[in-house]
Design a protein around this motif. Structure first.
Motif, PDB file in Angstrom:
ATOM      1  N   HIS A 187       0.849  -1.185   0.000  1.00 24.76           N
ATOM      2  CA  HIS A 187       0.000   0.000   0.000  1.00 24.76           C
ATOM      3  C   HIS A 187       0.895   1.250   0.000  1.00 24.76           C
ATOM      4  O   HIS A 187       1.945   1.252   0.650  1.00 24.76           O
ATOM      5  CB  HIS A 187      -0.919  -0.002   1.231  1.00 24.76           C
ATOM      6  CG  HIS A 187      -2.157  -0.804   1.033  1.00 24.76           C
ATOM      7  ND1 HIS A 187      -2.403  -1.977   1.706  1.00 24.76           N
ATOM      8  CD2 HIS A 187      -3.242  -0.613   0.218  1.00 24.76           C
ATOM      9  CE1 HIS A 187      -3.575  -2.470   1.330  1.00 24.76           C
ATOM     10  NE2 HIS A 187      -4.095  -1.674   0.432  1.00 24.76           N
TER      11      HIS A 187
ATOM     12  N   ASP B  73      -5.820   5.623   7.676  1.00 23.55           N
ATOM     13  CA  ASP B  73      -6.840   5.306   6.682  1.00 23.55           C
ATOM     14  C   ASP B  73      -7.463   3.941   6.959  1.00 23.55           C
ATOM     15  O   ASP B  73      -8.619   3.695   6.593  1.00 23.55           O
ATOM     16  CB  ASP B  73      -6.247   5.306   5.268  1.00 23.55           C
ATOM     17  CG  ASP B  73      -5.939   6.707   4.768  1.00 23.55           C
ATOM     18  OD1 ASP B  73      -6.575   7.662   5.262  1.00 23.55           O
ATOM     19  OD2 ASP B  73      -5.057   6.844   3.897  1.00 23.55           O
ATOM     20  N   CYS B  74      -6.702   3.066   7.582  1.00 30.37           N
ATOM     21  CA  CYS B  74      -7.189   1.717   7.870  1.00 30.37           C
ATOM     22  C   CYS B  74      -7.298   1.412   9.361  1.00 30.37           C
ATOM     23  O   CYS B  74      -7.933   0.430   9.740  1.00 30.37           O
ATOM     24  CB  CYS B  74      -6.263   0.674   7.228  1.00 30.37           C
ATOM     25  SG  CYS B  74      -6.175   0.755   5.433  1.00 30.37           S
ATOM     26  N   HIS B  75      -6.671   2.246  10.181  1.00 33.95           N
ATOM     27  CA  HIS B  75      -6.614   1.944  11.610  1.00 33.95           C
ATOM     28  C   HIS B  75      -7.201   3.070  12.454  1.00 33.95           C
ATOM     29  O   HIS B  75      -6.903   4.246  12.235  1.00 33.95           O
ATOM     30  CB  HIS B  75      -5.163   1.708  12.042  1.00 33.95           C
ATOM     31  CG  HIS B  75      -4.530   0.513  11.406  1.00 33.95           C
ATOM     32  ND1 HIS B  75      -4.790  -0.777  11.800  1.00 33.95           N
ATOM     33  CD2 HIS B  75      -3.639   0.414  10.384  1.00 33.95           C
ATOM     34  CE1 HIS B  75      -4.099  -1.621  11.059  1.00 33.95           C
ATOM     35  NE2 HIS B  75      -3.392  -0.929  10.186  1.00 33.95           N
TER      36      HIS B  75
ATOM     37  N   ILE C 181      -8.344  -1.764  14.042  1.00 32.55           N
ATOM     38  CA  ILE C 181      -8.835  -1.842  12.664  1.00 32.55           C
ATOM     39  C   ILE C 181     -10.045  -0.938  12.558  1.00 32.55           C
ATOM     40  O   ILE C 181     -10.965  -1.003  13.356  1.00 32.55           O
ATOM     41  CB  ILE C 181      -9.209  -3.284  12.281  1.00 32.55           C
ATOM     42  CG1 ILE C 181      -8.019  -4.214  12.484  1.00 32.55           C
ATOM     43  CG2 ILE C 181      -9.683  -3.340  10.840  1.00 32.55           C
ATOM     44  CD1 ILE C 181      -6.819  -3.882  11.633  1.00 32.55           C
ATOM     45  N   SER C 182     -10.085  -0.092  11.527  1.00 32.69           N
ATOM     46  CA  SER C 182     -10.994   1.049  11.525  1.00 32.69           C
ATOM     47  C   SER C 182     -12.472   0.705  11.537  1.00 32.69           C
ATOM     48  O   SER C 182     -13.285   1.521  11.920  1.00 32.69           O
ATOM     49  CB  SER C 182     -10.696   1.951  10.316  1.00 32.69           C
ATOM     50  OG  SER C 182     -10.938   1.272   9.108  1.00 32.69           O
TER      51      SER C 182
ATOM     52  N   THR D  15     -13.092  -2.548   5.835  1.00 33.64           N
ATOM     53  CA  THR D  15     -12.000  -1.588   5.729  1.00 33.64           C
ATOM     54  C   THR D  15     -11.433  -1.586   4.323  1.00 33.64           C
ATOM     55  O   THR D  15     -11.186  -0.527   3.736  1.00 33.64           O
ATOM     56  CB  THR D  15     -10.892  -1.940   6.740  1.00 33.64           C
ATOM     57  OG1 THR D  15     -11.415  -1.854   8.064  1.00 33.64           O
ATOM     58  CG2 THR D  15      -9.707  -1.003   6.613  1.00 33.64           C
ATOM     59  N   CYS D  16     -11.244  -2.760   3.751  1.00 29.34           N
ATOM     60  CA  CYS D  16     -10.614  -2.878   2.429  1.00 29.34           C
ATOM     61  C   CYS D  16     -11.504  -2.319   1.320  1.00 29.34           C
ATOM     62  O   CYS D  16     -11.012  -1.649   0.405  1.00 29.34           O
ATOM     63  CB  CYS D  16     -10.275  -4.335   2.136  1.00 29.34           C
ATOM     64  SG  CYS D  16      -9.202  -5.114   3.369  1.00 29.34           S
TER      65      CYS D  16
ATOM     66  N   PRO E 113      -1.790  -7.316   4.178  1.00 27.84           N
ATOM     67  CA  PRO E 113      -2.376  -5.978   4.114  1.00 27.84           C
ATOM     68  C   PRO E 113      -1.388  -4.825   4.055  1.00 27.84           C
ATOM     69  O   PRO E 113      -1.726  -3.735   3.609  1.00 27.84           O
ATOM     70  CB  PRO E 113      -3.229  -5.900   5.386  1.00 27.84           C
ATOM     71  CG  PRO E 113      -2.604  -6.889   6.312  1.00 27.84           C
ATOM     72  CD  PRO E 113      -2.084  -7.986   5.450  1.00 27.84           C
TER      73      PRO E 113
END
Length: 259
Positions: free
Chosen positions: A129, A140-142, A150-151, A163-164, A192
């Motif tokens: 990423h 952005d993810c967390h 994890i968001s 999230t993805c 990830p």
């Protein structure tokens, strides 16, 4: 006099072992990575309560956050908590906020790497990423201020997909024919943060699929996968190439996940 040589030998053995052990311990201690909070030049630590005066929306649920484990009581641990990631806050408080008076981890992953050092290496792998070039940030993810890190507040691998698919919407479906691996979680097949394999795959060839799809070789040498002879297919490439199972996330036309 008869016992003196034996005593001397034992002393040398045990004494030498003790000295050698101390040397090993000292090497381990001196070579350990010391994690330090990011530095704000000229600032001193003010503690979490000062942060809460203006940032109550961020601190009110911080006790539920994974990162709340960083918090420690006492004046000797003022740098543990908000300031462990944002740096000492005295200048930020005195000037009533403002850019440049505090560290914003969302602008650079370096603050996160203070603790998550191994992720720096993963983001520098050939397929990763785009965090290192600033096109993405860890946040952005967390989540860092509330709940699970994890968001989307993961309670199972399938929730991780939420999230993805914020960015990878085309892989979300719904599909007429689902690939069970996608339902179980993107991380079933993907790393990830980064991977040496294309598309951040855990494994670059058919062995990725064979982790779930049982392979059996008959006495005559025929390779059976899913009750079908794959002997002639496997040498052609990966399962998702060579005109076979290209639509790996799901399909509207084929239960074999073809386009």
């Amino acid at each position: 006099m008869k016992h003196h040589p034996r005593w001397t030998k034992n002393f040398l053995i045990f004494g030498g072992s003790a000295i050698w052990g101390l040397l090993l311990i000292s090497c381990v201690v001196t070579s350990r990575t010391l994690v330090a909070p990011p530095m704000v030049a000229g600032a001193t630590y003010v503690g979490d309560e000062a942060c809460a005066d203006c940032h109550e929306s961020l601190t009110s649920n911080f006790h539920t956050a994974t990162h709340a484990k960083l918090v420690a009581p006492g004046s000797n641990a003022e740098e543990i908590g908000c300031e462990a990631c944002h740096g000492a806050g005295s200048i930020h408080v005195d000037e009533g906020g403002g850019a440049g008076t505090i560290i914003n981890p969302g602008e650079s992953p370096e603050t996160c790497f203070q603790c998550h050092l191994e992720k720096r290496g993963e983001f520098n792998l050939p397929s990763a990423h785009p965090v290192m070039n600033g096109k993405m940030s860890c946040s952005d993810c967390h989540n860092v201020h509330t709940g699970d890190a994890i968001s989307e507040g993961v309670s199972s691998l399938s929730n991780l997909n939420e999230t993805c698919v914020k960015c990878h919407a085309s892989q979300d479906g719904p599909y007429v024919f689902e690939h069970e691996a996608s339902r179980e979680g993107c991380v079933t097949c993907h790393m990830p943060h980064g991977s040496v394999n294309d598309k951040m795959l855990k494994v670059r060839n058919a062995n990725l699929c064979l982790q779930c799809h049982f392979q059996e070789q008959t006495s005559s040498g025929v390779i059976q996968i899913g009750n079908r002879n794959h002997t002639g297919y496997l040498p052609r490439g990966t399962c998702w190439s060579a005109g076979c199972h290209e639509n790996v996330h799901g399909s509207h036309t084929s239960s074999s996940l073809r386009y």
